[in-house]
Design a protein around this motif. Structure first.
Motif, PDB file in Angstrom:
ATOM      1  N   ASP A   1      -8.906   0.845 -21.926  1.00 36.33           N
ATOM      2  CA  ASP A   1     -10.185   0.422 -21.346  1.00 36.33           C
ATOM      3  C   ASP A   1     -10.074   0.488 -19.825  1.00 36.33           C
ATOM      4  O   ASP A   1      -9.662  -0.469 -19.179  1.00 36.33           O
ATOM      5  N   PRO A   2     -10.416   1.639 -19.246  1.00 39.04           N
ATOM      6  CA  PRO A   2     -10.287   1.808 -17.791  1.00 39.04           C
ATOM      7  C   PRO A   2     -11.199   0.891 -16.976  1.00 39.04           C
ATOM      8  O   PRO A   2     -11.073   0.825 -15.761  1.00 39.04           O
ATOM      9  N   LEU A   3     -12.096   0.162 -17.631  1.00 44.10           N
ATOM     10  CA  LEU A   3     -12.996  -0.753 -16.926  1.00 44.10           C
ATOM     11  C   LEU A   3     -12.495  -2.204 -16.979  1.00 44.10           C
ATOM     12  O   LEU A   3     -13.215  -3.118 -16.598  1.00 44.10           O
ATOM     13  N   LEU A   4     -11.276  -2.394 -17.391  1.00 45.85           N
ATOM     14  CA  LEU A   4     -10.704  -3.722 -17.596  1.00 45.85           C
ATOM     15  C   LEU A   4     -10.148  -4.263 -16.276  1.00 45.85           C
ATOM     16  O   LEU A   4      -8.950  -4.220 -16.023  1.00 45.85           O
ATOM     17  N   ASP A   5     -11.039  -4.800 -15.444  1.00 49.44           N
ATOM     18  CA  ASP A   5     -10.610  -5.274 -14.131  1.00 49.44           C
ATOM     19  C   ASP A   5      -9.563  -6.383 -14.227  1.00 49.44           C
ATOM     20  O   ASP A   5      -8.629  -6.441 -13.431  1.00 49.44           O
ATOM     21  N   GLU A   6      -9.680  -7.240 -15.223  1.00 49.78           N
ATOM     22  CA  GLU A   6      -8.704  -8.314 -15.399  1.00 49.78           C
ATOM     23  C   GLU A   6      -7.306  -7.748 -15.674  1.00 49.78           C
ATOM     24  O   GLU A   6      -6.305  -8.312 -15.246  1.00 49.78           O
ATOM     25  N   GLY A   7      -7.241  -6.628 -16.363  1.00 51.67           N
ATOM     26  CA  GLY A   7      -5.960  -5.973 -16.610  1.00 51.67           C
ATOM     27  C   GLY A   7      -5.320  -5.492 -15.319  1.00 51.67           C
ATOM     28  O   GLY A   7      -4.116  -5.658 -15.109  1.00 51.67           O
ATOM     29  N   TYR A   8      -6.135  -4.908 -14.446  1.00 47.31           N
ATOM     30  CA  TYR A   8      -5.607  -4.448 -13.163  1.00 47.31           C
ATOM     31  C   TYR A   8      -5.154  -5.626 -12.291  1.00 47.31           C
ATOM     32  O   TYR A   8      -4.152  -5.538 -11.593  1.00 47.31           O
ATOM     33  N   LEU A   9      -5.894  -6.732 -12.355  1.00 45.80           N
ATOM     34  CA  LEU A   9      -5.494  -7.921 -11.596  1.00 45.80           C
ATOM     35  C   LEU A   9      -4.162  -8.467 -12.085  1.00 45.80           C
ATOM     36  O   LEU A   9      -3.291  -8.834 -11.281  1.00 45.80           O
ATOM     37  N   MET A  10      -4.001  -8.536 -13.387  1.00 44.74           N
ATOM     38  CA  MET A  10      -2.742  -9.027 -13.946  1.00 44.74           C
ATOM     39  C   MET A  10      -1.593  -8.081 -13.597  1.00 44.74           C
ATOM     40  O   MET A  10      -0.481  -8.526 -13.311  1.00 44.74           O
ATOM     41  N   LEU A  11      -1.876  -6.783 -13.622  1.00 39.63           N
ATOM     42  CA  LEU A  11      -0.860  -5.810 -13.208  1.00 39.63           C
ATOM     43  C   LEU A  11      -0.461  -6.032 -11.755  1.00 39.63           C
ATOM     44  O   LEU A  11       0.726  -6.025 -11.417  1.00 39.63           O
ATOM     45  N   ALA A  12      -1.448  -6.224 -10.902  1.00 38.13           N
ATOM     46  CA  ALA A  12      -1.161  -6.452  -9.479  1.00 38.13           C
ATOM     47  C   ALA A  12      -0.264  -7.671  -9.307  1.00 38.13           C
ATOM     48  O   ALA A  12       0.729  -7.628  -8.570  1.00 38.13           O
ATOM     49  N   ALA A  13      -0.597  -8.755  -9.984  1.00 41.94           N
ATOM     50  CA  ALA A  13       0.202  -9.983  -9.866  1.00 41.94           C
ATOM     51  C   ALA A  13       1.617  -9.778 -10.397  1.00 41.94           C
ATOM     52  O   ALA A  13       2.594 -10.241  -9.795  1.00 41.94           O
ATOM     53  N   ALA A  14       1.747  -9.088 -11.527  1.00 39.27           N
ATOM     54  CA  ALA A  14       3.077  -8.846 -12.102  1.00 39.27           C
ATOM     55  C   ALA A  14       3.912  -7.972 -11.177  1.00 39.27           C
ATOM     56  O   ALA A  14       5.073  -8.287 -10.884  1.00 39.27           O
ATOM     57  N   TYR A  15       3.314  -6.884 -10.694  1.00 46.04           N
ATOM     58  CA  TYR A  15       4.041  -6.024  -9.758  1.00 46.04           C
ATOM     59  C   TYR A  15       4.388  -6.782  -8.478  1.00 46.04           C
ATOM     60  O   TYR A  15       5.480  -6.641  -7.937  1.00 46.04           O
ATOM     61  N   GLY A  16       3.481  -7.593  -7.992  1.00 46.13           N
ATOM     62  CA  GLY A  16       3.733  -8.367  -6.779  1.00 46.13           C
ATOM     63  C   GLY A  16       4.897  -9.322  -6.949  1.00 46.13           C
ATOM     64  O   GLY A  16       5.725  -9.479  -6.042  1.00 46.13           O
ATOM     65  N   THR A  17       4.973  -9.970  -8.100  1.00 44.33           N
ATOM     66  CA  THR A  17       6.088 -10.880  -8.375  1.00 44.33           C
ATOM     67  C   THR A  17       7.411 -10.133  -8.327  1.00 44.33           C
ATOM     68  O   THR A  17       8.429 -10.679  -7.881  1.00 44.33           O
ATOM     69  N   LEU A  18       7.393  -8.883  -8.752  1.00 45.07           N
ATOM     70  CA  LEU A  18       8.611  -8.055  -8.746  1.00 45.07           C
ATOM     71  C   LEU A  18       8.828  -7.362  -7.400  1.00 45.07           C
ATOM     72  O   LEU A  18       9.737  -6.547  -7.274  1.00 45.07           O
TER      73      LEU A  18
ATOM     74  N   SER B   1      -2.885  -1.400  -8.021  1.00 45.44           N
ATOM     75  CA  SER B   1      -3.552  -2.097  -9.127  1.00 45.44           C
ATOM     76  C   SER B   1      -4.685  -2.979  -8.616  1.00 45.44           C
ATOM     77  O   SER B   1      -5.779  -3.007  -9.209  1.00 45.44           O
ATOM     78  N   ALA B   2      -4.445  -3.704  -7.532  1.00 39.09           N
ATOM     79  CA  ALA B   2      -5.502  -4.551  -6.959  1.00 39.09           C
ATOM     80  C   ALA B   2      -6.669  -3.690  -6.470  1.00 39.09           C
ATOM     81  O   ALA B   2      -7.835  -4.073  -6.615  1.00 39.09           O
ATOM     82  N   LYS B   3      -6.349  -2.518  -5.928  1.00 38.18           N
ATOM     83  CA  LYS B   3      -7.399  -1.609  -5.457  1.00 38.18           C
ATOM     84  C   LYS B   3      -8.260  -1.125  -6.629  1.00 38.18           C
ATOM     85  O   LYS B   3      -9.487  -1.017  -6.506  1.00 38.18           O
TER      86      LYS B   3
ATOM     87  N   ALA C   1     -13.301 -11.962  -5.524  1.00 47.28           N
ATOM     88  CA  ALA C   1     -12.558 -12.611  -4.434  1.00 47.28           C
ATOM     89  C   ALA C   1     -11.052 -12.554  -4.650  1.00 47.28           C
ATOM     90  O   ALA C   1     -10.285 -12.305  -3.704  1.00 47.28           O
ATOM     91  N   VAL C   2     -10.589 -12.779  -5.859  1.00 46.11           N
ATOM     92  CA  VAL C   2      -9.153 -12.751  -6.134  1.00 46.11           C
ATOM     93  C   VAL C   2      -8.611 -11.345  -5.936  1.00 46.11           C
ATOM     94  O   VAL C   2      -7.537 -11.166  -5.343  1.00 46.11           O
ATOM     95  N   ALA C   3      -9.341 -10.353  -6.388  1.00 44.31           N
ATOM     96  CA  ALA C   3      -8.904  -8.970  -6.209  1.00 44.31           C
ATOM     97  C   ALA C   3      -8.803  -8.624  -4.720  1.00 44.31           C
ATOM     98  O   ALA C   3      -7.841  -7.984  -4.285  1.00 44.31           O
ATOM     99  N   ARG C   4      -9.792  -9.072  -3.953  1.00 40.01           N
ATOM    100  CA  ARG C   4      -9.752  -8.820  -2.502  1.00 40.01           C
ATOM    101  C   ARG C   4      -8.537  -9.482  -1.861  1.00 40.01           C
ATOM    102  O   ARG C   4      -7.850  -8.891  -1.039  1.00 40.01           O
ATOM    103  N   ARG C   5      -8.278 -10.734  -2.258  1.00 37.37           N
ATOM    104  CA  ARG C   5      -7.151 -11.469  -1.689  1.00 37.37           C
ATOM    105  C   ARG C   5      -5.821 -10.805  -2.072  1.00 37.37           C
ATOM    106  O   ARG C   5      -4.954 -10.602  -1.224  1.00 37.37           O
ATOM    107  N   LEU C   6      -5.683 -10.434  -3.348  1.00 38.92           N
ATOM    108  CA  LEU C   6      -4.449  -9.780  -3.786  1.00 38.92           C
ATOM    109  C   LEU C   6      -4.260  -8.441  -3.091  1.00 38.92           C
ATOM    110  O   LEU C   6      -3.146  -8.116  -2.653  1.00 38.92           O
ATOM    111  N   PHE C   7      -5.328  -7.668  -2.988  1.00 41.85           N
ATOM    112  CA  PHE C   7      -5.218  -6.373  -2.321  1.00 41.85           C
ATOM    113  C   PHE C   7      -4.754  -6.548  -0.873  1.00 41.85           C
ATOM    114  O   PHE C   7      -3.832  -5.878  -0.421  1.00 41.85           O
ATOM    115  N   ALA C   8      -5.383  -7.468  -0.149  1.00 40.46           N
ATOM    116  CA  ALA C   8      -5.015  -7.682   1.253  1.00 40.46           C
ATOM    117  C   ALA C   8      -3.567  -8.151   1.368  1.00 40.46           C
ATOM    118  O   ALA C   8      -2.805  -7.657   2.212  1.00 40.46           O
TER     119      ALA C   8
END
Length: 177
Positions: free
Chosen positions: A114-131, A140-142, A152-159
């Motif tokens: 599901d390429p429209l799964l924004d929550e999936g990309y957010l979780m990916l960003a957080a997981a990659y960020g932790t690592l 992923s945040a982008k 807002a969370v996506a913007r904050r994670l991306f920045a």
């Protein structure tokens, strides 16, 4: 009552905001006409909306089994599978000792389904960020921001991850490694 009448009752229930009752009516439509793939599909959508992923999956699979060439129903089945992977990944990441490798693999599969799964990309960003995998976290945040520019969370994670990515690159240049 025939399947068509049950579907009408299901839509009446939806109009009144009673999605649980709508699910019951769709199930009755399926029981009345079990070889009607449209009824399975409608029931699956309602089960997904009600957060009943296992039931949604069963009905979606049956709809597609009955009409294997229906692209819309295949897309819906992928959406259900992606939601299941998302939920599973959230549980993995919430564990005392998260297995980031498994969670990331499942989240990547979910976003492929599901390429429209924004929550999936957010979780990916957080997981990659932790690592501290800031390139992947930023990417992923982008993707999440592309899907939902106001998130807002996506913007904050991306920045945050973009800043950390630049800092890591700068440190890398300074050390020559």
């Amino acid at each position: 009552m025939d399947g068509g009448q049950c579907v009408k009752k299901a839509y009446e229930s939806i109009l009144h905001g009673d999605y649980e009752l709508a699910e019951i009516w769709f199930e009755q439509a399926v029981a009345a006409q079990p070889v009607n793939p449209e009824y399975h599909h409608k029931c699956s959508i309602t089960c997904l909306r009600n957060g009943k992923l296992d039931k949604a999956l069963r009905y979606a699979e049956e709809a597609l089994r009955l009409d294997p060439d229906n692209g819309e129903w295949r897309f819906h089945l992928n959406t259900v599978r992606a939601q299941m992977l998302l939920k599973e990944s959230a549980a993995i990441l919430a564990a005392d000792l998260p297995d980031y490798g498994i969670a990331i693999a499942r989240l990547r599969e979910a976003t492929e389904l599901d390429p429209l799964l924004d929550e999936g990309y957010l979780m990916l960003a957080a997981a990659y960020g932790t690592l501290r995998m800031y390139e992947e976290a930023t990417r992923s945040a982008k993707e999440a921001l592309k899907l939902n520019p106001q998130h807002a969370v996506a913007r904050r994670l991306f920045a945050d991850y973009n800043r950390r990515r630049r800092q890591a690159r700068e440190r890398h240049k300074q050390t020559g490694q």
